[in-house]
Design an enzyme around this catalytic site. Structure first.
Site, PDB file in Angstrom:
ATOM      1  N   SER A 160       0.848  -1.190   0.000  1.00  0.00           N
ATOM      2  CA  SER A 160       0.000   0.000   0.000  1.00  0.00           C
ATOM      3  C   SER A 160       0.882   1.237   0.000  1.00  0.00           C
ATOM      4  O   SER A 160       2.050   1.180   0.403  1.00  0.00           O
ATOM      5  CB  SER A 160      -0.877  -0.013   1.257  1.00  0.00           C
ATOM      6  N   TYR A 186      -0.417   0.448  10.652  1.00  0.00           N
ATOM      7  CA  TYR A 186      -0.750   0.001   9.298  1.00  0.00           C
ATOM      8  C   TYR A 186       0.453   0.159   8.376  1.00  0.00           C
ATOM      9  O   TYR A 186       0.801  -0.761   7.625  1.00  0.00           O
ATOM     10  CB  TYR A 186      -1.931   0.811   8.770  1.00  0.00           C
TER      11      TYR A 186
END
Length: 313
Positions: A160, A186
């Site tokens: 990501s 994250y």
């Protein structure tokens, strides 16, 4: 300095366009989290090209429904679902133990994002790191022999732009000292996913196994349920079919035969950056650093080997 790889595809390309003319008959693929979002579109396109696809999912009923929907849409019954909870190392081991065939494609696609409060697994691991990285690491290592038996396997790590939020903080992986921050956790997990591809390629390319990582782009899915939805400007958002394009490029396109240890976005190799760009493109240098990749592999191996003794702490 290696030349960055470009392909005829780009931001708006779809997974089906990337695999047009590619025949995957006789190939087997596993996709984690394949019941929704870009995972289901990745599965659909690989199956439409002829691959047998297994969805590794937490909720088997949802996976079976996704498999049935794919079968109806492509006119062929080549997709099935098996239970796989990446946050549960016992579940990962059961999945691995139940796999007894050569595996040509492994797409580490499942993920969770920005849990608002610190959550831990039974081992004491921070939940995003445990799910997004440790589960996929254990799965990939556990399926090594099946990948090697395929005679030219590919591993795909769905990372990501979140890699730009944080490197892997080796001295405090699980927020024992740092205040918990949902996006830093994250980001760390997504940097770790990119590093998995780097080290898997270094260790296994001699056995015909190549791994690459990618940023699928901004796609509105359930992933953003803790962040108030997708906030990316409309012109930079993708449909799930567009979001799956880079995944299937890395999984099955002949354009990337023999390529590994790299990071892609918009169907091309991304620029390596040393500071966060305003448009959140590129991959942080720390997320593709070979030294970090080898260190993380060793740390993860130790965590798994010691998990029985640390469970519950």
């Amino acid at each position: 300095m290696t030349t960055r790889i470009n392909t005829p595809f780009g931001f708006a390309s779809t997974a089906d366009e990337v695999l047009a003319g590619v025949d995957l008959t006789g190939k087997r693929a596993v996709i984690t989290g394949g019941a929704a979002g870009i995972g289901v579109e990745t599965a659909r396109s690989l199956a439409a090209a002829g691959a047998e696809v297994v969805l590794g999912v937490r909720r088997v009923a949802a996976g079976e429904q996704a498999a049935a929907d794919i079968a109806a849409s492509i006119g062929a019954d080549r997709v099935s679902a098996r239970e796989l909870d990446l946050a549960d190392q016992d579940s990962v081991r059961r999945f691995v133990a139940g796999w007894d065939q050569p595996l040509h494609i492994l797409v580490n696609n499942a993920g969770i994002m920005a849990l608002p409060e610190l959550e831990r697994t039974v081992e004491g691991w921070e939940m995003q790191f445990a799910t997004n990285f440790m589960g996929h690491f254990a799965l990939t290592v556990g399926l090594h022999d099946a990948l090697a038996a395929a005679g030219g396997a590919r591993v795909v790590s769905v990372s990501s732009s979140g890699n730009l939020f944080s490197p892997v903080i080796f001295d405090d992986l699980h927020f024992a000292f740092r205040p918990y921050d949902p996006l830093l956790a994250y980001g760390q997990s997504k940097s770790a996913e990119a590093l998995l591809a780097v080290e898997a390629t270094r260790r296994w390319s001699g056995e015909g196994i190549h791994a690459n990582a990618l940023n699928p782009g901004a796609i509105a899915t359930g992933l953003q349920k803790h962040t108030g939805g997708l906030r990316t400007p409309k012109e930079r958002q993708k449909t799930p079919q567009q979001g799956a394009a880079t995944s299937v490029l890395l999984a099955a396109s002949p354009l990337l035969d023999g390529v590994g240890g790299r990071y892609f976005e918009d169907c091309a190799e991304a620029a390596v950056v040393t500071e966060r760009p305003a448009d959140y493109t590129g991959v942080a240098a720390y997320a593709v650093d070979p030294g970090n990749a080898e260190r993380l592999w060793n740390v993860a191996s130790d965590l798994i080997s010691h998990r029985v003794g640390t469970a519950g702490r």
